[in-house]
Design a protein around this motif. Structure first.
Motif, PDB file in Angstrom:
ATOM      1  N   GLU A   1       4.174 -38.823 -28.639  1.00 32.26           N
ATOM      2  CA  GLU A   1       4.850 -38.275 -27.458  1.00 32.26           C
ATOM      3  C   GLU A   1       3.912 -37.526 -26.525  1.00 32.26           C
ATOM      4  OE1 GLU A   1       7.809 -35.940 -29.459  1.00 32.26           O
ATOM      5  OE2 GLU A   1       9.314 -37.523 -29.240  1.00 32.26           O
ATOM      6  N   ALA A   2       2.654 -37.370 -26.897  1.00 28.33           N
ATOM      7  CA  ALA A   2       1.708 -36.608 -26.079  1.00 28.33           C
ATOM      8  C   ALA A   2       1.458 -37.326 -24.750  1.00 28.33           C
ATOM      9  CB  ALA A   2       0.391 -36.422 -26.829  1.00 28.33           C
ATOM     10  N   THR A   3       1.345 -36.524 -23.693  1.00 27.00           N
ATOM     11  CA  THR A   3       1.073 -37.080 -22.368  1.00 27.00           C
ATOM     12  C   THR A   3      -0.174 -36.425 -21.785  1.00 27.00           C
ATOM     13  OG1 THR A   3       2.524 -35.460 -21.324  1.00 27.00           O
ATOM     14  CG2 THR A   3       3.489 -37.598 -21.860  1.00 27.00           C
ATOM     15  N   ALA A   4      -0.802 -37.145 -20.891  1.00 22.49           N
ATOM     16  CA  ALA A   4      -1.971 -36.632 -20.179  1.00 22.49           C
ATOM     17  C   ALA A   4      -1.507 -36.075 -18.841  1.00 22.49           C
ATOM     18  CB  ALA A   4      -2.985 -37.756 -19.984  1.00 22.49           C
ATOM     19  N   ASP A   5      -2.458 -35.747 -17.985  1.00 23.70           N
ATOM     20  CA  ASP A   5      -2.115 -35.243 -16.661  1.00 23.70           C
ATOM     21  C   ASP A   5      -1.286 -36.280 -15.919  1.00 23.70           C
ATOM     22  OD1 ASP A   5      -3.599 -32.991 -17.207  1.00 23.70           O
ATOM     23  OD2 ASP A   5      -5.428 -33.788 -16.287  1.00 23.70           O
ATOM     24  N   GLY A   6      -0.279 -35.827 -15.204  1.00 20.54           N
ATOM     25  CA  GLY A   6       0.562 -36.735 -14.437  1.00 20.54           C
ATOM     26  C   GLY A   6       1.678 -37.358 -15.250  1.00 20.54           C
ATOM     27  N   GLY A   7       1.816 -36.985 -16.514  1.00 22.82           N
ATOM     28  CA  GLY A   7       2.899 -37.502 -17.332  1.00 22.82           C
ATOM     29  C   GLY A   7       2.655 -38.876 -17.934  1.00 22.82           C
ATOM     30  N   GLN A   8       1.464 -39.423 -17.766  1.00 25.47           N
ATOM     31  CA  GLN A   8       1.139 -40.729 -18.346  1.00 25.47           C
ATOM     32  C   GLN A   8       0.903 -40.566 -19.847  1.00 25.47           C
ATOM     33  OE1 GLN A   8       1.171 -43.666 -16.720  1.00 25.47           O
ATOM     34  NE2 GLN A   8       1.939 -42.479 -14.994  1.00 25.47           N
ATOM     35  N   PRO A   9       1.177 -41.610 -20.638  1.00 27.07           N
ATOM     36  CA  PRO A   9       0.908 -41.514 -22.078  1.00 27.07           C
ATOM     37  C   PRO A   9      -0.563 -41.222 -22.336  1.00 27.07           C
ATOM     38  CG  PRO A   9       2.161 -43.500 -21.581  1.00 27.07           C
ATOM     39  CD  PRO A   9       1.770 -42.897 -20.276  1.00 27.07           C
ATOM     40  N   ARG A  10      -0.818 -40.417 -23.335  1.00 24.58           N
ATOM     41  CA  ARG A  10      -2.187 -40.029 -23.651  1.00 24.58           C
ATOM     42  C   ARG A  10      -2.966 -41.208 -24.231  1.00 24.58           C
ATOM     43  NH1 ARG A  10      -4.173 -35.286 -27.691  1.00 24.58           N
ATOM     44  NH2 ARG A  10      -6.371 -35.777 -27.514  1.00 24.58           N
ATOM     45  N   THR A  11      -4.215 -41.326 -23.840  1.00 24.24           N
ATOM     46  CA  THR A  11      -5.102 -42.366 -24.349  1.00 24.24           C
ATOM     47  C   THR A  11      -5.939 -41.780 -25.479  1.00 24.24           C
ATOM     48  OG1 THR A  11      -5.217 -43.411 -22.176  1.00 24.24           O
ATOM     49  CG2 THR A  11      -6.928 -43.990 -23.742  1.00 24.24           C
ATOM     50  N   TYR A  12      -5.933 -42.485 -26.620  1.00 21.75           N
ATOM     51  CA  TYR A  12      -6.652 -42.017 -27.803  1.00 21.75           C
ATOM     52  C   TYR A  12      -7.868 -42.894 -28.069  1.00 21.75           C
ATOM     53  CZ  TYR A  12      -2.516 -39.248 -28.876  1.00 21.75           C
ATOM     54  OH  TYR A  12      -1.500 -38.348 -28.817  1.00 21.75           O
ATOM     55  N   ARG A  13      -8.925 -42.283 -28.583  1.00 22.30           N
ATOM     56  CA  ARG A  13     -10.075 -43.010 -29.101  1.00 22.30           C
ATOM     57  C   ARG A  13      -9.677 -43.505 -30.492  1.00 22.30           C
ATOM     58  NH1 ARG A  13     -12.904 -38.829 -28.855  1.00 22.30           N
ATOM     59  NH2 ARG A  13     -13.345 -38.700 -31.063  1.00 22.30           N
ATOM     60  N   VAL A  14      -9.787 -44.806 -30.743  1.00 20.06           N
ATOM     61  CA  VAL A  14      -9.312 -45.401 -31.995  1.00 20.06           C
ATOM     62  C   VAL A  14     -10.492 -45.743 -32.890  1.00 20.06           C
ATOM     63  CG1 VAL A  14      -8.028 -47.325 -33.005  1.00 20.06           C
ATOM     64  CG2 VAL A  14      -7.318 -46.390 -30.801  1.00 20.06           C
ATOM     65  N   VAL A  15     -10.411 -45.303 -34.149  1.00 20.23           N
ATOM     66  CA  VAL A  15     -11.414 -45.656 -35.154  1.00 20.23           C
ATOM     67  C   VAL A  15     -10.681 -46.323 -36.306  1.00 20.23           C
ATOM     68  CG1 VAL A  15     -13.176 -44.809 -36.745  1.00 20.23           C
ATOM     69  CG2 VAL A  15     -12.898 -43.719 -34.506  1.00 20.23           C
ATOM     70  N   ASN A  16     -10.967 -47.624 -36.485  1.00 18.13           N
ATOM     71  CA  ASN A  16     -10.361 -48.417 -37.543  1.00 18.13           C
ATOM     72  C   ASN A  16     -11.159 -49.705 -37.644  1.00 18.13           C
ATOM     73  OD1 ASN A  16      -8.252 -50.825 -38.014  1.00 18.13           O
ATOM     74  ND2 ASN A  16      -7.659 -49.054 -39.251  1.00 18.13           N
ATOM     75  N   ASP A  17     -11.292 -50.258 -38.850  1.00 16.67           N
ATOM     76  CA  ASP A  17     -12.085 -51.472 -39.033  1.00 16.67           C
ATOM     77  C   ASP A  17     -11.511 -52.658 -38.252  1.00 16.67           C
ATOM     78  OD1 ASP A  17     -13.811 -50.078 -40.671  1.00 16.67           O
ATOM     79  OD2 ASP A  17     -12.824 -50.715 -42.532  1.00 16.67           O
ATOM     80  N   THR A  18     -10.195 -52.856 -38.306  1.00 18.05           N
ATOM     81  CA  THR A  18      -9.573 -53.965 -37.584  1.00 18.05           C
ATOM     82  C   THR A  18      -9.717 -53.770 -36.082  1.00 18.05           C
ATOM     83  OG1 THR A  18      -7.976 -54.194 -39.385  1.00 18.05           O
ATOM     84  CG2 THR A  18      -7.444 -55.292 -37.314  1.00 18.05           C
TER      85      THR A  18
END
Length: 179
Positions: free
Chosen positions: A69-86
């Protein structure tokens, strides 16, 4: 198998990540049996994550909901840095939560079965498209003379003039302007 979102581990058991790349194409056969198709581009990659969270570890589900549910500035969904083998194998570096987030109780175990989708942000095809120069827009023109707007030449409430009256009006305007 582990999954980290901005360095925060997604806690749960039986974590599975399914990567998906959608390649858009359109049917060009019309009403025939032709097999031609038009390539419409690569859509953002998606990671479908499923895991199980025991009832006794309910704070893991609460934390995962907070991330979704986290949002960034402007109410857009937050972008996460993803770490996973796939995700790494598919080239997914950044993603946002999208589509649905479900948590249902397991039929036999005291646990929730959680499933959610992460959609790629700033994919390689998107970066290439941003860097590609745009096509220059040219104004179209036809042959022959343009069509004049008759309302622009006459006054709004002026009656329509016959051909002879228009000739006289031109002569009158040439000889002396109206006062």
């Amino acid at each position: 198998m582990t999954l980290l979102l901005d360095g925060q581990k997604v806690n749960g058991k039986s974590l599975k990540v399914i990567a998906n790349l959608r390649i858009e194409s359109g049917d060009m056969s019309g009403q025939t049996s032709n097999t031609d198709s038009a390539h419409k581009g690569f859509k953002p990659k998606a990671l479908t994550v499923s895991l199980m969270i025991p009832f006794r570890d309910h704070w893991h589900l609460v934390e995962l909901m907070r991330l979704s549910e986290a949002t960034a500035d402007g109410g857009q969904p937050r972008t996460y840095r993803v770490v996973n083998d796939t995700a790494q194998a598919f080239g997914v570096r950044q993603a946002t939560f999208s589509d649905t987030f479900t948590a249902r109780e397991d039929d036999s175990l005291s646990a929730w079965r959680v499933q959610f989708t992460l959609t790629e942000k700033l994919s390689n095809p998107e970066r290439v498209e941003i860097r590609r120069p745009g096509n220059e827009v040219r104004q179209q023109g036809g042959t022959g003379n343009g069509v004049a707007d008759p309302s622009a030449e006459s006054e709004p409430d002026a009656p329509e003039l016959s051909r002879f009256e228009r000739i006289l009006k031109h002569v009158d305007d040439y000889v002396g302007p109206a006062q």
